[in-house]
Design a protein around this motif. Structure first.
Motif, mmCIF file in Angstrom:
data_model
loop_
_atom_site.group_PDB
_atom_site.id
_atom_site.type_symbol
_atom_site.label_atom_id
_atom_site.label_comp_id
_atom_site.label_asym_id
_atom_site.label_seq_id
_atom_site.Cartn_x
_atom_site.Cartn_y
_atom_site.Cartn_z
ATOM 1 N N LEU A 140 0.850 -1.188 0.000
ATOM 2 C CA LEU A 140 0.000 0.000 0.000
ATOM 3 C C LEU A 140 0.886 1.239 0.000
ATOM 4 O O LEU A 140 1.883 1.303 0.738
ATOM 5 C CB LEU A 140 -0.908 0.011 1.228
ATOM 6 C CG LEU A 140 -1.890 -1.168 1.369
ATOM 7 C CD1 LEU A 140 -2.714 -1.019 2.627
ATOM 8 C CD2 LEU A 140 -2.787 -1.271 0.158
ATOM 9 N N LEU A 141 0.553 2.195 -0.828
ATOM 10 C CA LEU A 141 1.268 3.469 -0.905
ATOM 11 C C LEU A 141 0.341 4.596 -0.478
ATOM 12 O O LEU A 141 -0.734 4.770 -1.051
ATOM 13 C CB LEU A 141 1.775 3.722 -2.327
ATOM 14 C CG LEU A 141 2.750 2.714 -2.916
ATOM 15 C CD1 LEU A 141 3.146 3.124 -4.333
ATOM 16 C CD2 LEU A 141 3.982 2.579 -2.041
ATOM 17 N N GLU A 142 0.738 5.346 0.550
ATOM 18 C CA GLU A 142 0.021 6.553 0.961
ATOM 19 C C GLU A 142 0.775 7.740 0.386
ATOM 20 O O GLU A 142 1.942 7.977 0.737
ATOM 21 C CB GLU A 142 -0.069 6.638 2.482
ATOM 22 C CG GLU A 142 -0.949 5.555 3.087
ATOM 23 C CD GLU A 142 -1.097 5.701 4.589
ATOM 24 O OE1 GLU A 142 -0.433 6.608 5.151
ATOM 25 O OE2 GLU A 142 -1.852 4.927 5.204
ATOM 26 N N LEU A 143 0.141 8.484 -0.500
ATOM 27 C CA LEU A 143 0.794 9.534 -1.277
ATOM 28 C C LEU A 143 0.191 10.894 -0.954
ATOM 29 O O LEU A 143 -1.030 11.030 -0.797
ATOM 30 C CB LEU A 143 0.662 9.265 -2.775
ATOM 31 C CG LEU A 143 1.058 7.872 -3.274
ATOM 32 C CD1 LEU A 143 0.768 7.730 -4.767
ATOM 33 C CD2 LEU A 143 2.526 7.613 -2.990
ATOM 34 N N ASP A 144 1.061 11.908 -0.820
ATOM 35 C CA ASP A 144 0.631 13.307 -0.778
ATOM 36 C C ASP A 144 0.968 13.907 -2.132
ATOM 37 O O ASP A 144 2.155 14.081 -2.468
ATOM 38 C CB ASP A 144 1.360 14.077 0.329
ATOM 39 C CG ASP A 144 0.888 13.654 1.709
ATOM 40 O OD1 ASP A 144 -0.097 12.899 1.793
ATOM 41 O OD2 ASP A 144 1.536 14.059 2.693
ATOM 42 N N THR A 145 -0.050 14.180 -2.942
ATOM 43 C CA THR A 145 0.159 14.648 -4.312
ATOM 44 C C THR A 145 -0.482 16.014 -4.503
ATOM 45 O O THR A 145 -1.135 16.565 -3.599
ATOM 46 C CB THR A 145 -0.432 13.641 -5.312
ATOM 47 O OG1 THR A 145 -1.861 13.684 -5.210
ATOM 48 C CG2 THR A 145 0.064 12.232 -5.030
ATOM 49 N N SER A 146 -0.327 16.516 -5.705
ATOM 50 C CA SER A 146 -0.970 17.797 -6.039
ATOM 51 C C SER A 146 -2.475 17.656 -6.102
ATOM 52 O O SER A 146 -3.197 18.665 -6.075
ATOM 53 C CB SER A 146 -0.428 18.310 -7.378
ATOM 54 O OG SER A 146 -0.603 17.324 -8.401
ATOM 55 N N LEU A 147 -3.010 16.435 -6.179
ATOM 56 C CA LEU A 147 -4.455 16.186 -6.166
ATOM 57 C C LEU A 147 -4.950 15.836 -4.770
ATOM 58 O O LEU A 147 -6.107 15.460 -4.599
ATOM 59 C CB LEU A 147 -4.805 15.056 -7.139
ATOM 60 C CG LEU A 147 -4.478 15.313 -8.613
ATOM 61 C CD1 LEU A 147 -4.870 14.098 -9.455
ATOM 62 C CD2 LEU A 147 -5.190 16.562 -9.113
ATOM 63 N N GLY A 148 -4.045 15.896 -3.781
ATOM 64 C CA GLY A 148 -4.450 15.554 -2.425
ATOM 65 C C GLY A 148 -3.875 14.204 -2.017
ATOM 66 O O GLY A 148 -3.093 13.569 -2.734
ATOM 67 N N GLN A 149 -4.301 13.744 -0.845
ATOM 68 C CA GLN A 149 -3.828 12.460 -0.348
ATOM 69 C C GLN A 149 -4.596 11.327 -1.017
ATOM 70 O O GLN A 149 -5.796 11.439 -1.266
ATOM 71 C CB GLN A 149 -4.000 12.379 1.170
ATOM 72 C CG GLN A 149 -3.104 13.322 1.939
ATOM 73 C CD GLN A 149 -3.210 13.092 3.442
ATOM 74 O OE1 GLN A 149 -4.113 12.391 3.921
ATOM 75 N NE2 GLN A 149 -2.288 13.703 4.187
#
Length: 672
Positions: A140-149
């Motif tokens: 599982l990858l938890e990402l903080d991106t320009s589209l949000g988490q």
């Protein structure tokens, strides 16, 4: 270990080595002081540059935990194989909270890529888009991106391309494509996010199914992602001193910026080659590790960098394997608000120290080595002359006596020192030995001559007593007296015979003859004498040409056979063997019977030594132990030796004549 006098004096002269040793120690100490000064100066420069960089925190990595986003040289294939990521793949990142997982983050053409390798010994595969909490292996990858988490799930049943799903198995919020590959240790997954989607933070969660329905999770901290700033290298280049190479790395060792270069090792143009080798030997004696490039050009895993990441200033000296110089590496932590945000490593060579040490030590080493060579040369010449004189004295002493015991002329030294006194003492001693030897040689003939008349008187008196009417109790005493007279007469005759035999041996003429035929002829004559004992002849089938005195060898063989007959029982065996070697012949006489006492093995051939009863034997003869001494004399006359030993099986004794092979004066060979 035997040391000649010349070597002993030469070793004594080596005490002069203390001079070059002291100079060497001074040179080493001076070089150490120069290196200490360079190290302190470089550490001070590093701290100054680190403080300057700390004033620009925007150019440094964010506070830990953080991960760099590596720039890839080419777009990788999404097949789960990290080999096309270049130097980023060696080695991959690890995290203590996430055991068995290795990972890296990269970018190419504004597209973020994530690679994760997992060790898994209980494979339970499944598809990421399966709904529900199924017990399968997944990442599982938890990402903080320009589209949000967002949270993405990666799993697959077999090798091939795959797509990320949402954590519950539904469709992912973005189209993230990747590749899944089974490995020998588990599996690897490679994921590419949509182009233009920025990625600010990342957290990795591993789900491991055990096959029994249980699932365990382990998670990494949330990593802040960053890309190295191009401005950092420009700022670093502006702050660096000359001839220094600098590298700024983050807390995990990844290079952020590098600038500067080391000074070329030009000392070889200014230092003589032999002094350059001497300096290199001094560096080797310091037991410094060799300078080697990092395993990855993008990462620094040296000990000083690891120490600086913990907040300490650390320096290490290393040898340049391609030159004479040393490389100094100093690592300094770059702190922002008390936290280590990066590490600055400065490298500098000590080529200048080589030039300074060489100029300071050239004259000192030259003078001390010259003094050592001069003193050593004088000592060597003196030791050579002294050893030659002692060697001449030794050779003269060894040649003073020949095999027969005659004293030869001894050359006396005229030198007025201890060696001359020693040679004169040797000469005086040999003169006394010559006089005593001459006296001993004539003693037996004089005694045998002088004792004849008293023995004749005693013998005639005993004969007259036999004619007289003696009481019965007196006759045993007369018989004992007669026995004593006979024994004394035998002793006198033996002494006369010894003198005659020695003269005969010295006067015997040597000739070439067939030794095997001689042994065969005399051996057949012994059969009747030795009966009922058995006689065996070995090694006489082929001819064996030998140069010697055949009558002396027959006489020696008679003595050996007589000795063997005296100790062999009637049902025993006596053997005569001829053994041939490349340099000597051996005549062996073996007999069964009692073993030879160990204490008598080396005395058996001495004069008047016998193991038989001193009284008369069964044949009426009185044994005085002279027979085997004659064997020894015959062997010495042929340049050989006589020896005795017990048979290996312990059944008896063997007596040997070892005779060297020699050529006849006319050139006729002595070999068979």
């Amino acid at each position: 270990m035997r040391l000649s006098l010349r070597r002993q004096l030469l070793l004594l002269a080596l005490i002069a080595l203390v001079l070059p040793w002291a100079a060497w120690q001074a040179l080493v100490q001076m070089e150490n002081l120069l290196r200490q000064g360079q190290q302190q100066a470089l550490e001070a420069s590093g701290e100054a540059v680190a403080r300057s960089l700390a004033l620009r925190p925007a150019l440094l990595p964010p506070a830990a935990p953080s991960l760099p986003v590596h720039a890839l040289a080419a777009s990788p294939r999404l097949d789960g194989d990290v080999s096309d990521w270049g130097d980023v793949a060696s080695p991959l990142e690890t995290e203590a909270a996430l055991p068995g997982v290795r990972f890296a983050v990269g970018h190419y053409n504004e597209r973020r890529l994530v690679f994760i390798a997992v060790d898994d010994v209980t494979p339970q595969r499944g598809e990421a888009h399966w709904p529900g909490d199924l017990a399968i292996d997944a990442v599982l990858l938890e990402l903080d991106t320009s589209l949000g988490q967002m949270r993405l799930k990666l799993a697959a049943r077999a090798d091939g391309s795959t797509r990320a799903a949402a954590a519950d198995g539904s469709a992912a919020p973005v189209l993230a494509e990747g590749g899944w590959r089974e490995t020998a240790d588990g599996y690897a997954v490679e994921l590419a996010l949509p182009q233009g989607l920025s990625l600010d933070a990342l957290r990795i969660i591993r789900r491991d199914a055990d096959g029994g329905g249980g699932v365990t999770e382990s998670a990494s901290p949330r990593f802040a992602l960053y890309r190295p700033s191009p401005r950092l290298q420009r700022e670093l280049g502006a702050l660096l001193p000359d001839d220094v190479r600098a590298v700024v790395v983050d807390g995990r060792g990844w290079a952020l910026a590098a600038d500067g270069a080391l000074r070329a090792d030009a000392a070889g143009d200014d230092v003589l080659s032999w002094r350059r080798l001497l300096y290199r030997a001094m560096l080797d004696a310091a037991e410094l590790e060799a300078f080697a490039a990092e395993a990855s050009p993008l990462r620094d895993d040296r000990a000083e960098r690891l120490a600086a990441a913990q907040g300490r200033v650390e320096s290490r000296w290393r040898r340049d394997p391609q030159g004479t110089r040393l490389i100094l590496s100093s690592a300094v932590p770059v702190r922002v608000d008390g936290e280590v945000r990066a590490v600055l490593r400065l490298d500098r060579s000590n080529a200048e120290a080589l030039l300074l040490a060489d100029r300071a030590a050239a004259h000192l080493l030259g003078l001390t080595l010259l003094a050592f060579l001069a003193s050593g040369g004088v000592a060597f010449l003196f030791a050579t002359r002294l050893s030659q004189r002692i060697r001449r004295l030794r050779d003269a002493a060894e040649q003073a006596l020949d095999r027969s015991g005659e004293v030869r002329r001894f050359e006396v030294s005229a030198a007025r020192d201890e060696i001359g006194d020693l040679s004169r003492s040797f000469s005086q001693l040999l003169d006394e030995i010559a006089a005593y030897t001459s006296y001993l040689r004539s003693l037996s003939s004089k005694l045998s001559h002088e004792l004849q008349t008293p023995l004749a008187i005693v013998r005639s008196s005993l004969d007259n007593l036999d004619l007289a009417a003696l009481p019965a109790d007196a006759r045993p005493y007369v018989a004992r007296a007669r026995d004593g007279v006979e024994r004394m007469g035998q002793l006198v005759r033996t002494m006369s015979e010894a003198t005659r035999i020695e003269h005969a041996i010295a006067a015997a003429e040597h000739e070439a003859f067939d030794l095997a035929r001689l042994l065969a002829d005399v051996g057949e004559g012994y059969r009747d004498v030795l009966a009922p004992r058995r006689l065996r002849l070995d090694g006489i089938e082929a001819p064996c040409l030998f140069h010697g005195a055949p009558e002396l060898l027959v006489q020696a063989l008679d003595k050996l056979i007589d000795n063997a007959r005296g100790f062999t029982p009637d049902d025993g065996e006596i053997g005569i063997a001829l053994k041939r070697g490349t340099r000597e012949l051996m005549i062996e006489v073996r007999n069964t019977g009692p073993k030879l006492p160990e204490a008598m093995r080396h005395r058996l051939f001495d004069s008047l030594v016998s193991l038989r009863d001193r009284s008369r034997g069964a044949d009426g003869a009185v044994h005085l132990g002279f027979g085997l001494h004659v064997v020894k004399l015959v062997a010495a006359a042929h340049g050989g030796i006589a020896e005795a030993d017990n048979l290996e099986d312990g059944s008896g004794v063997v007596l040997r004549l070892r005779l060297p092979l020699r050529r006849a004066p006319g050139g006729e060979g002595a070999r068979s």
